[in-house]
Enzyme design. Structure first.
Site, short mmCIF file in Angstrom:
data_model
loop_
_atom_site.label_atom_id
_atom_site.label_comp_id
_atom_site.label_asym_id
_atom_site.label_seq_id
_atom_site.Cartn_x
_atom_site.Cartn_y
_atom_site.Cartn_z
N TYR A 34 26.80 9.42 18.83
CA TYR A 34 27.89 9.18 17.88
C TYR A 34 28.35 10.46 17.19
O TYR A 34 29.49 10.55 16.74
CB TYR A 34 27.45 8.18 16.81
N LYS A 65 14.86 5.36 26.52
CA LYS A 65 15.15 5.33 27.96
C LYS A 65 14.58 6.60 28.56
O LYS A 65 15.27 7.40 29.19
CB LYS A 65 16.67 5.22 28.18
N ASP A 114 16.53 -1.36 28.09
CA ASP A 114 16.99 -2.53 28.85
C ASP A 114 15.95 -3.65 28.81
O ASP A 114 16.29 -4.82 28.63
CB ASP A 114 17.34 -2.15 30.29
N ASP A 128 22.07 0.48 17.27
CA ASP A 128 23.30 -0.25 17.01
C ASP A 128 23.35 -1.52 17.86
O ASP A 128 23.64 -2.62 17.37
CB ASP A 128 24.49 0.66 17.33
N ASP A 169 22.37 -5.69 16.60
CA ASP A 169 23.38 -6.74 16.72
C ASP A 169 22.88 -7.88 17.61
O ASP A 169 23.14 -9.06 17.34
CB ASP A 169 24.69 -6.17 17.28
#
Length: 373
Positions: free
Chosen positions: A142, A189, A221, A245, A249
């Site tokens: 970001y 990851k 994942d 993020d 959610d």
């Protein structure tokens, strides 16, 4: 005690839910003899319309002088639907996080017993779930360099992390776990990304300082799958900006509504508190948005200020609203009689001031009078 709170209503339903959080804070102030001085500021699409930029200097100054910051929501469809827009509302929030170095985002995820039926997941899967997600907030993709080629055919976003950035939030997450179930799950990851390998190496080394805490690893994942299959396996989740993020959610389905989830973003000198839902423009001005996430964010703000009993009063009021069914449409379902945004805020404030009472006059609450009898 007297506290200055910077209030940033923001866009969409932000002003509506912030007003309900302020009702709760005002009730706390009256009940516990505090004074909350609100300093309102603008950020997001509303700031672009007025100042030509999403984060005015005045807003930064107000936030830096405040004891804490209460934020509503950010975003507007006008910008979402324009991929060519160079100035966007969300840039204001990202810039504020950088300006105040709000590096540690905390998002509690809890299965409320009275709302288990609202979750799309089975009762036996989610009952007893109690997770806190620690998301690094000022690094990663970001905030990395971004560029689109002149011909518009190529684009890139660079993700980078330093050991310092990883270390400071890792210590916070491990210390938090020591007062919980003493388990930290690092989500990364590391089989693909160099940044994730640095995260894993750094966190593994720091974990040696917390011998009473168990450290586990999950690729992002697989973590997304496990969060749905068996959320009770998690206690403290630690992860980088982008993964945090998405994962937080996803975790909102456990509670039955994203409108219930609060968050804090904390730095060395400043702290911001906000619900994790978006600006929900379709509900703007209709008095139907769920304000509980914003109200619970106000509770987290009180905890940050050291007002633990006062924060507990807000949490008890929210619990009571859920038990009695004083909730908005997103929780009630299509065949029930929901309360409005302002009805819920009125009830929370009333209950804080009348904590010994538990009987609600439902006719009055739906008439907007919010009277406890």
């Amino acid at each position: 005690m007297k506290y200055t709170i910077a209030v940033i209503p923001g866009d969409g339903i932000g002003p509506e839910v912030i007003n309900q959080a302020k009702k709760a804070l005002d009730a706390v102030a009256e009940m516990y003899d505090h004074v909350f001085l609100y300093k309102e500021a603008q950020m997001g699409a509303c700031a672009i319309e007025r100042f030509g930029k999403p984060l005015p200097e005045e807003t930064i100054a107000i936030c830096k002088r405040a004891d804490a910051i209460l934020f509503g929501a950010i975003g507007d469809p006008k910008y979402d639907q324009d991929p060519e827009a160079r100035v966007r509302p969300e840039q204001g929030l990202l810039q504020l996080r950088q300006e105040l170095d709000l590096f540690c985002n905390t998002r509690p995820v809890k299965a409320f017993s009275s709302l288990i039926k609202n979750s799309p997941l089975k009762r036996e899967i989610i009952i007893g779930t109690d997770i806190v997600i620690y998301r690094e907030l000022t690094g990663g993709i970001y905030f990395g360099k971004k560029e689109t080629s002149k011909d518009g055919l190529t684009a890139f976003d660079i993700s980078s992390y330093t050991v310092k950035e990883i270390s400071r939030i890792t210590h916070i997450a491990f210390k938090a776990s020591q007062s919980r179930k003493k388990k930290v799950t690092l989500i990364d990851k590391a089989n693909v990304l160099e940044t994730s390998r640095l995260w894993r190496k750094t966190v593994t080394e720091i974990a040696k300082q917390y011998k009473d805490v168990t450290l586990e690893y999950l690729y992002v994942d697989n973590a997304a799958v496990q969060l749905i299959l068996n959320p009770k396996q998690f206690d403290v989740i630690l992860t980088e900006n982008l993964f945090g993020d998405i994962i937080s959610d996803e975790a909102s389905v456990i509670s039955g509504s994203i409108g219930l989830l609060a968050s804090s973003s904390i730095g060395a000198k400043n702290a911001l508190f906000e619900p994790i839902h978006g600006s929900f423009p379709a509900a703007k001005g209709k008095d139907i948005a769920n304000p509980l996430g914003s109200i619970l964010s106000a509770g987290m703000l009180l905890e940050y200020l050291g007002l633990h009993e006062e924060a507990g009063a807000i949490e008890r009021a929210v619990e009571k609203s859920l038990i009695l069914g004083i909730t908005t449409q997103d929780i009630k379902g299509k065949n029930k009689y929901p309360a409005s945004t302002s009805n819920v805020g009125d009830f929370i404030a009333d209950y804080i001031l009348n904590q010994e009472d538990s009987n609600l006059n439902f006719m009055n609450i739906h008439a907007g009078q919010s009277t406890i009898i």
